[in-house]
Write an enzyme that holds these catalytic residues in place. Structure first.
Site, PDB file in Angstrom:
ATOM      1  N   ASN A  40       0.820  -1.224   0.000  1.00  0.00           N
ATOM      2  CA  ASN A  40       0.000   0.000   0.000  1.00  0.00           C
ATOM      3  C   ASN A  40       0.855   1.276   0.000  1.00  0.00           C
ATOM      4  O   ASN A  40       0.376   2.348   0.323  1.00  0.00           O
ATOM      5  CB  ASN A  40      -0.906   0.023   1.238  1.00  0.00           C
ATOM      6  CG  ASN A  40      -1.782  -1.211   1.325  1.00  0.00           C
ATOM      7  OD1 ASN A  40      -2.351  -1.632   0.333  1.00  0.00           O
ATOM      8  ND2 ASN A  40      -1.866  -1.800   2.508  1.00  0.00           N
ATOM      9  N   HIS A  48     -14.014  -2.218   6.977  1.00  0.00           N
ATOM     10  CA  HIS A  48     -12.811  -2.897   7.490  1.00  0.00           C
ATOM     11  C   HIS A  48     -13.048  -3.548   8.858  1.00  0.00           C
ATOM     12  O   HIS A  48     -13.846  -3.060   9.663  1.00  0.00           O
ATOM     13  CB  HIS A  48     -11.682  -1.855   7.612  1.00  0.00           C
ATOM     14  CG  HIS A  48     -10.346  -2.457   7.862  1.00  0.00           C
ATOM     15  ND1 HIS A  48      -9.756  -2.449   9.094  1.00  0.00           N
ATOM     16  CD2 HIS A  48      -9.491  -3.097   7.030  1.00  0.00           C
ATOM     17  CE1 HIS A  48      -8.571  -3.044   9.015  1.00  0.00           C
ATOM     18  NE2 HIS A  48      -8.395  -3.444   7.768  1.00  0.00           N
ATOM     19  N   GLU A  79     -15.742   3.526   4.126  1.00  0.00           N
ATOM     20  CA  GLU A  79     -14.369   3.803   3.696  1.00  0.00           C
ATOM     21  C   GLU A  79     -14.446   4.739   2.502  1.00  0.00           C
ATOM     22  O   GLU A  79     -15.454   4.737   1.782  1.00  0.00           O
ATOM     23  CB  GLU A  79     -13.660   2.496   3.295  1.00  0.00           C
ATOM     24  CG  GLU A  79     -13.462   1.553   4.459  1.00  0.00           C
ATOM     25  CD  GLU A  79     -12.817   0.223   4.057  1.00  0.00           C
ATOM     26  OE1 GLU A  79     -12.069   0.182   3.072  1.00  0.00           O
ATOM     27  OE2 GLU A  79     -13.082  -0.773   4.753  1.00  0.00           O
ATOM     28  N   SER A 125     -10.732  -1.000   0.655  1.00  0.00           N
ATOM     29  CA  SER A 125      -9.426  -1.655   0.679  1.00  0.00           C
ATOM     30  C   SER A 125      -9.373  -2.919  -0.149  1.00  0.00           C
ATOM     31  O   SER A 125      -8.330  -3.267  -0.678  1.00  0.00           O
ATOM     32  CB  SER A 125      -9.031  -1.980   2.117  1.00  0.00           C
ATOM     33  OG  SER A 125     -10.009  -2.818   2.718  1.00  0.00           O
ATOM     34  N   ASP A 158     -13.440   6.341   6.822  1.00  0.00           N
ATOM     35  CA  ASP A 158     -12.114   5.747   6.996  1.00  0.00           C
ATOM     36  C   ASP A 158     -11.354   5.978   5.689  1.00  0.00           C
ATOM     37  O   ASP A 158     -11.633   5.346   4.674  1.00  0.00           O
ATOM     38  CB  ASP A 158     -12.262   4.247   7.304  1.00  0.00           C
ATOM     39  CG  ASP A 158     -10.905   3.572   7.475  1.00  0.00           C
ATOM     40  OD1 ASP A 158      -9.883   4.186   7.100  1.00  0.00           O
ATOM     41  OD2 ASP A 158     -10.873   2.428   7.974  1.00  0.00           O
ATOM     42  N   HIS A 212      -7.101   4.321   2.559  1.00  0.00           N
ATOM     43  CA  HIS A 212      -6.507   4.090   1.233  1.00  0.00           C
ATOM     44  C   HIS A 212      -6.661   5.271   0.280  1.00  0.00           C
ATOM     45  O   HIS A 212      -6.129   5.239  -0.820  1.00  0.00           O
ATOM     46  CB  HIS A 212      -7.092   2.818   0.611  1.00  0.00           C
ATOM     47  CG  HIS A 212      -6.712   1.603   1.373  1.00  0.00           C
ATOM     48  ND1 HIS A 212      -5.527   0.940   1.176  1.00  0.00           N
ATOM     49  CD2 HIS A 212      -7.338   0.961   2.407  1.00  0.00           C
ATOM     50  CE1 HIS A 212      -5.446  -0.078   2.022  1.00  0.00           C
ATOM     51  NE2 HIS A 212      -6.528  -0.079   2.781  1.00  0.00           N
ATOM     52  N   LYS A 240       0.176   3.752   4.727  1.00  0.00           N
ATOM     53  CA  LYS A 240      -0.120   3.404   3.343  1.00  0.00           C
ATOM     54  C   LYS A 240       0.547   4.459   2.440  1.00  0.00           C
ATOM     55  O   LYS A 240       1.762   4.456   2.343  1.00  0.00           O
ATOM     56  CB  LYS A 240      -1.627   3.239   3.190  1.00  0.00           C
ATOM     57  CG  LYS A 240      -2.077   2.111   4.163  1.00  0.00           C
ATOM     58  CD  LYS A 240      -3.505   1.852   4.197  1.00  0.00           C
ATOM     59  CE  LYS A 240      -3.996   0.914   5.266  1.00  0.00           C
ATOM     60  NZ  LYS A 240      -3.214  -0.041   5.941  1.00  0.00           N
TER      61      LYS A 240
END
Ligand code: PLP
Length: 375
Positions: free
Chosen positions: A35, A121, A160, A164, A185, A188, A218
């Site tokens: 990542n 997640h 998110e 992910s 979140d 990423h 990441k």
């Protein structure tokens, strides 16, 4: 050990399911699994900052933040994040997992209902499982989320920004328009999404998206995380967030390194790295389309190839590895049953020749190893 038999039985189950996991140091030359999207973990300025931080501050913080572990570089990093993401305040954690779990455990009991995207997640799910008033809405489906809101209570919606395991993006504006507080979140997305890398914070104001998880391991290339939000939420977590209160602060040197990484992300170099990443993603998509590899819909660094069966995904992973390429082989329970997949990540550091060679190897392995099974 008294539980030896139980451990053996549980592990045997994992073996039977072909879902036993074990650690190995990667040997593949070309990594398409990590990542470190901008390659900042190897950036000279980030490495130097970490080294200088160790020289000045030592290797460890020595204690939890409320005792003596909170030092000048931590304070600087908090201010830097709050200015960059245009939010009131920031709290630092040793990991994104800890930030999510802590925040969820502390805040969920205060809401009448908590709604999570179905593909959220594990760290978010683990924090909410002990609550009675939570539900999952269909992936990226704001209409379904709206139906599940409790009109007579306070509601929290959690998603998110960039998923992910699928690489697709949440409908942030649609979710923010619902009658609920929104927590994104951004593990990423931060650093790579948008022209400025500010991801969710550039799409939503603090009023629209009052809570953001930012992770440093990441695109920022280091380690650790932050919960970014309003003054009152951060003050609440400082007083009630158990993982924050009772855990050693990450080293000040690490804060120095994260600050250096953020400066690069904000700079013209950061913009160039994001552009290179986008170019690499576009090349990968074009090449895979040409050889009929049915990727998911992601237009970002995380690309997925759903293979279906656990056995196939593992066989493809091993075959790719033997040709010098590593990508993620993801099986249930991390992803839903029947959707075992290759998780392929692109970075700004990949060279055109590497991407071409990887797609050629992928096409060969995918066609050879899935032809016996309908996917
Ligand atoms: C969406 C998401 N949130 C949180 C985390 C946890 O972050 P960390 O690796 O910093 O613990 C991850 C880690 O992979 C993630 O993918």
């Amino acid at each position: 050990m008294q539980i030896q038999g139980v451990l053996q039985r549980q592990l045997e189950l994992r073996h039977q399911q072909r879902r036993h996991r074990s650690l190995s140091v990667p040997t593949a030359v070309h990594d398409f699994s990590g990542n470190d999207y901008l390659g900042l973990s190897q950036h000279p300025q980030v490495r130097d900052a970490f080294q200088q931080g160790v020289q000045q501050w030592g290797t460890g913080s020595g204690s939890s933040p409320l005792v003596a572990g909170y030092q000048t570089p931590h304070a600087y990093l908090r201010r830097q994040l709050s200015e960059w993401l245009e939010r009131d305040n920031v709290l630092l954690f040793s990991s994104g997992f800890g930030a999510n779990q802590c925040t969820m455990r502390a805040l969920a009991p205060l809401y009448g209902r908590v709604l999570l995207d179905r593909l959220s997640h594990a760290s978010l799910l683990d924090g909410v499982r002990e609550q009675r008033h939570w539900k999952r809405f269909a992936h990226n489906d704001a209409v379904h989320a709206k139906k599940l809101l409790n009109p007579d209570a306070t509601n929290l919606i959690v998603t998110e920004s960039l998923f992910s395991m699928d690489g697709d993006s949440a409908p942030l504006h649609e979710l923010a328009a619902l009658d609920a507080d929104l927590w994104v979140d951004d593990a990423h997305g931060l650093g790579i999404v948008g022209v400025d890398g500010r991801s969710a914070a550039s799409q939503l104001s603090q009023t629209q998206g009052p809570l953001i998880t930012a992770t440093f391991g990441k695109a920022l290339g280091v380690m650790g995380a932050a919960l970014v939000g309003t003054d009152s939420v951060i003050d609440y977590l400082v007083n009630y967030g158990r993982e924050f209160i009772y855990s050693t602060a990450f080293p000040a040197a690490q804060a120095v390194a994260v600050s250096a990484a953020i400066k690069i992300v904000q700079s013209a170099e950061g913009a160039r790295l994001r552009q290179q990443l986008d170019t690499n993603v576009a090349l990968f998509s074009e090449l895979t389309e040409r050889v009929n590899i049915p990727l998911g819909t992601s237009q970002h660094a995380i690309q997925t190839l759903v293979v279906g069966s656990d056995a196939n995904v593992m066989n493809i992973g091993v075959a790719l590895n033997s040709q010098g390429f590593k990508c993620g082989t993801i099986r249930p329970p991390t992803v839903p049953e029947g959707t075992a997949r290759l998780r392929i990540t692109l970075t700004a550091q990949h060279k055109e020749a590497d991407i071409r060679a990887f797609v050629a190897a992928l096409a060969d392995c995918y066609q050879r190893l899935t032809e016996t099974e309908v996917v």
